[in-house]
Design an enzyme around this catalytic site. Structure first.
Site, short mmCIF file in Angstrom:
data_model
loop_
_atom_site.label_atom_id
_atom_site.label_comp_id
_atom_site.label_asym_id
_atom_site.label_seq_id
_atom_site.Cartn_x
_atom_site.Cartn_y
_atom_site.Cartn_z
N LYS A 43 0.73 -1.19 -0.01
CA LYS A 43 -0.04 0.03 0.00
C LYS A 43 0.70 1.23 -0.05
O LYS A 43 1.71 1.38 0.71
CB LYS A 43 -1.02 -0.02 1.27
CG LYS A 43 -1.75 1.18 1.26
CD LYS A 43 -3.16 0.50 2.08
CE LYS A 43 -4.01 1.65 1.85
NZ LYS A 43 -5.38 1.50 2.98
N ARG A 70 -25.40 -1.46 6.68
CA ARG A 70 -25.26 -2.86 6.75
C ARG A 70 -25.47 -3.55 7.70
O ARG A 70 -25.76 -4.72 7.72
CB ARG A 70 -23.46 -3.17 6.58
CG ARG A 70 -22.90 -2.62 5.25
CD ARG A 70 -23.28 -3.82 4.22
NE ARG A 70 -22.78 -3.22 2.89
CZ ARG A 70 -21.72 -3.68 2.50
NH1 ARG A 70 -20.87 -4.07 3.31
NH2 ARG A 70 -21.16 -3.37 1.05
N GLU A 124 -19.66 -4.77 9.85
CA GLU A 124 -20.64 -3.98 10.51
C GLU A 124 -21.74 -4.87 11.13
O GLU A 124 -22.01 -4.61 12.35
CB GLU A 124 -21.41 -3.01 9.56
CG GLU A 124 -20.26 -1.67 9.53
CD GLU A 124 -19.29 -2.15 8.39
OE1 GLU A 124 -19.53 -3.09 7.56
OE2 GLU A 124 -18.34 -1.28 8.10
C1 LIG Z 1 -18.87 -1.50 4.46
C2 LIG Z 1 -17.65 -0.30 4.62
N1 LIG Z 1 -16.97 -0.28 5.72
C3 LIG Z 1 -16.12 0.23 6.06
C4 LIG Z 1 -15.36 1.01 4.96
C5 LIG Z 1 -14.20 1.93 5.13
N2 LIG Z 1 -13.35 1.50 4.23
C6 LIG Z 1 -12.76 1.97 3.13
S1 LIG Z 1 -11.52 1.45 2.53
C7 LIG Z 1 -11.22 0.44 3.82
C8 LIG Z 1 -10.15 -0.61 3.85
C9 LIG Z 1 -10.03 -1.47 2.75
O1 LIG Z 1 -9.03 -2.41 2.83
P1 LIG Z 1 -8.57 -3.06 1.53
O2 LIG Z 1 -9.89 -3.92 0.84
O3 LIG Z 1 -7.55 -4.20 1.92
O4 LIG Z 1 -8.07 -2.12 0.47
P2 LIG Z 1 -6.54 -1.37 0.61
O5 LIG Z 1 -6.98 0.10 1.23
O6 LIG Z 1 -5.77 -2.16 1.52
O7 LIG Z 1 -6.18 -1.18 -0.80
C10 LIG Z 1 -12.22 0.50 4.87
C11 LIG Z 1 -12.25 0.01 6.07
C12 LIG Z 1 -16.12 1.05 3.78
N3 LIG Z 1 -15.93 1.78 2.58
N4 LIG Z 1 -17.36 0.11 3.55
#
Ligand SMILES: Cc1ncc(C[n+]2csc(CCOP(=O)(O)OP(=O)(O)O)c2C)c(N)n1
Ligand SMILES: CC(=O)[C@@H](O)[C@H](O)COP(=O)(O)O
Ligand SMILES: [Mg+2]
Length: 680
Positions: free
Chosen positions: A290, A406, A378
């Site tokens: 990342k 959710r 969630e």
């Molecule tokens: C339902 C939901 N919960 C929380 C989030 C907040 N959120 C956005 S990106 C993220 C992390 C995603 O991690 P990953 O899928 O590994 O992607 P990366 O950022 O590592 O590329 C979170 C928790 C969201 N967008 N949707």
């Protein structure tokens, strides 16, 4: 070697300006892709340094994105992004480079894939863990229509902790759908990723025996493509025989490939080309970093998920210090919860993957054993909290308002129906700004109001937030506290907390011409408007309801008796919101009030600054003053029984194209496109 931005500057844009579509990209030779990736990376950094967005995740998938568009035949082949915060390279490659400077701005590009924005955006995103389900639907529909295409879902290791992702895997594994899931594994969510799955992915990535055997087989077979295809078609025999099945995904009937280096664009294109030959559900495990390629973003991955403004040369973040400004509501939440937890050992904190985002991290640092990051889950967070409460703990479950959507049945079925003492703190309630329609927390009041047994409150400022959190600790049943993103309104918030009388509002200003009822921080704009109106000879009674449920009936009886004109203001949808609840109360008790409800009308609100969006929705301070003037000047008439009740004049609604969700601005979704051709 990490490229510093200055070094990147030396990389002239040799290819970037030549690529405005995947077809342009395909004109590059495979050997030129690495250079193109370097230029694309530099462009993203430069753009985001002055127009904030999600940097780390987009930098991490530059090579993957290029390889996917190089190998796939998009937009006919479908590429579905999970969350979509990592899709900047995708947008730049698919014809939006020139408009990328409008990313997340009012009227500009969305910060997430959006079907109405481009045919290359196969499915909208913003909330996590949806990509596999959507991609499976697309794959099965394509097969049923006899349309041969590749369908690819790109999901991160964080998003894979969301239950919906496993629902999709489970269903896809039982189908023979031609679907490729690309797992982008960078060990990060926004904060470091959590859970058993993270450990599992680490194991299969580092288990020598499994990977050496797989890799050995794979490379040996490269020279014998026909044989390799036969072996691949042998499917289970290979897995059950030569390579002991020791892989979760293979147990779900996905052919698992990898892990492969997510930053070797040439190898990725080779692997993706090969995978096109293999039918059925497949999963390619890709290892990425990342923030890849930009030192600050690699070294501080949590901060550089969304760093705000920064100096690209030095990596210095700009404008994020809040010197002297009122604190963020989230920090008041975090500090107050720590304070309450010190006094009451029953209190624990729960977050679904947003410890830094909601500032539960403040308590987590001091009391890690009493804080739970459950992953992007969630529904689980709420029901887990219900379990904790069933055994006598007092869980403060913090979930962004839009992500709480959710867990709606978990709130009803597991918390409210059982009257469990769970304190649900909904951060990011109301319009949130640049994250746009997927993230505006505008539905929570209307969603929670009908649920029996809930206490629902919204503080007007940080002091009130502390008092509500304190009051909730000693309550009994389920308690919802919703508050907005960003800074509060007072620096003087560290006052001793007091218990608030449940269901009691407070009169902030006496008046006699009309009543102005607000909930939450909307009351601050309303206070300004009432003051302005007083200067114009309009005497406004302004009350902060504080509680959406139970409503302050004593106050409402007084309003009903004394006022014929009432204005309500909420940072949420008007349909089924607090204004509607006030109207129902007045009708029920026969009060002849005419009620103007200010809030979000019946449409989705796109992205922009909160100030821009509130102005478009007609409930910023000037909008409230306009409503006061109209009400103050009005002669009361009614075609029926002396009462005229209607919602706020929709003319103030967000009626510009950019504020109305995608399909009204002329671009049709692929589905609409196809259906219209079919009808012709
Ligand atoms: C339902 C939901 N919960 C929380 C989030 C907040 N959120 C956005 S990106 C993220 C992390 C995603 O991690 P990953 O899928 O590994 O992607 P990366 O950022 O590592 O590329 C979170 C928790 C969201 N967008 N949707
Ligand atoms: C992509 C995503 O869903 C999160 O990164 C979200 O944008 C965080 O919002 P805040 O910036 O309000 O914490
Ligand atoms: Mg990740």
């Amino acid at each position: 070697m990490l490229l510093s931005f200055t070094a990147m500057q030396e990389t002239q844009y040799k290819y970037l300006d030549k690529v405005d579509s995947p077809d342009d990209l395909k004109r590059l030779r495979a050997g030129e892709l690495t250079q193109y990736c370097a230029e694309l990376r530099r462009f993203i950094i430069a753009q985001l340094s002055s127009n904030p967005g999600h940097l780390g995740s987009s930098l991490g998938v530059v090579e993957l994105t290029v390889a996917l568009h190089y190998v796939l035949n998009t937009p006919d082949d479908k590429l579905v992004w999970d969350v979509g915060h990592q899709a900047y390279a995708h947008k730049i490659i698919t014809g939006r480079r020139d408009r990328f400077c409008t990313n997340r701005k009012l009227g500009g590009l969305s910060g997430f894939p959006k079907m109405g924005e481009s045919l290359y955006d196969a499915f909208g995103a913003g909330h996590s863990s949806t990509s596999i389900s959507a991609a499976l639907g697309i794959a099965i529909a394509s097969a049923r229509r006899g349309e041969k295409r590749e369908v690819v879902a790109v999901i991160g290791d964080g998003a894979l902790t969301g239950g919906l992702a496993f629902e999709g895997l489970n269903n896809a594994g039982a189908s023979n759908a031609n679907l490729l899931v690309v797992l982008n594994d960078n060990r990060m969510s926004i904060d470091p990723n959590v859970g058993a799955l993270k450990e599992y992915l680490l194991n299969i990535t580092t288990s020598k025996r499994y990977n050496q055997a797989k890799h050995h087989t794979w490379t040996r077979l490269e020279r014998f493509p026909k044989l390799r295809r036969t072996i691949q078609k042998m499917g289970n025999a290979l897995k059950g025989g030569f390579l002991q099945q020791s892989n979760l995904f293979e147990s779900l009937n996905f052919r698992y490939f990898g892990p492969v280096d997510g930053h070797n664009v040439e190898q990725l294109t080779r692997v993706l080309k090969d995978l096109k030959e293999i039918p059925g559900p497949k999963l390619l495990h890709v290892l990425t970093v990342k923030g890849k390629g930009y030192q600050p973003a690699e070294e501080h991955q949590r901060t550089w998920h969304a760093p705000g403004l920064f100096n690209p040369e030095t990596g210095e973040r700009l404008g994020h210090t809040r010197n002297g400004a009122p604190p963020r509501y989230q920090d008041v939440f975090g500090e107050t919860l720590l304070e309450l937890a010190r006094r009451d050992e029953r209190i624990v904190g729960i977050t679904p993957a947003m410890p830094t985002g909601c500032s539960l991290s403040i308590m987590m640092e001091q009391m890690p054993e009493r804080c739970f990051d459950v992953g992007i889950a969630e529904g689980h967070a709420v029901t887990f909290s219900a379990g904790l409460a069933a055994q006598g703990l007092v869980p403060y479950c913090n979930i962004y308002s839009s992500f709480m959507q959710r867990a709606y049945d978990n709130v009803i079925h597991d918390v409210a129906l059982q009257g469990l003492h769970v304190v649900m703190c909904l951060d990011r309630a109301g319009l949130v700004g640049e994250d746009g329609a997927t993230h505006h927390g505008v539905f929570d009041l209307a969603a929670m109001l009908p649920v029996p047994g809930l206490t629902i409150a919204s503080p007007m400022d940080e002091v009130e937030l502390r008092n509500l959190m304190f009051t909730a600790a000693s309550g009994e049943g389920p308690f919802v506290i919703r508050y907005p993103r960003g800074n509060g309104v007072t620096r003087d918030w560290r006052r001793p907390m007091e218990t608030l009388p449940l269901g009691r509002g407070r009169i902030l200003r006496e008046g006699k011409d009309l009543a102005l009822l607000t909930i939450g921080p909307a009351g601050n704009d309303a206070a300004w408007a009432a003051e302005q109106a007083a200067g114009e000879g309009i005497s406004v009674l302004h009350a902060d309801l504080r509680f959406a449920k139970p409503l302050d009936e004593g106050l409402l009886h007084r309003i009903g008796r004394e006022f014929r004109r009432v204005i309500t203001v909420e940072d949420g949808v008007v349909n089924g919101g607090v204004g509607a609840a006030v109207l129902a109360f007045m009708n029920r008790h026969g009060y002849p009030c005419r009620i103007t409800m200010l809030g979000v009308e019946d449409r989705f609100v796109a992205h922009g600054t909160v100030a821009q969006l509130k102005e478009m929705c007609g409930y910023d301070a000037p909008g409230i003053l306009r409503a006061i003037r109209e009400a103050g000047a009005e002669r009361l008439t009614s075609p029926i029984d002396g009462r005229v009740t209607e919602q706020a004049d929709t003319a103030d609604g967000p009626d510009t194209d950019c504020a109305v969700y995608p399909f009204r601005n002329g671009i049709k979704s692929p589905g609409q496109e196809r259906n219209e051709t079919k009808q012709d």
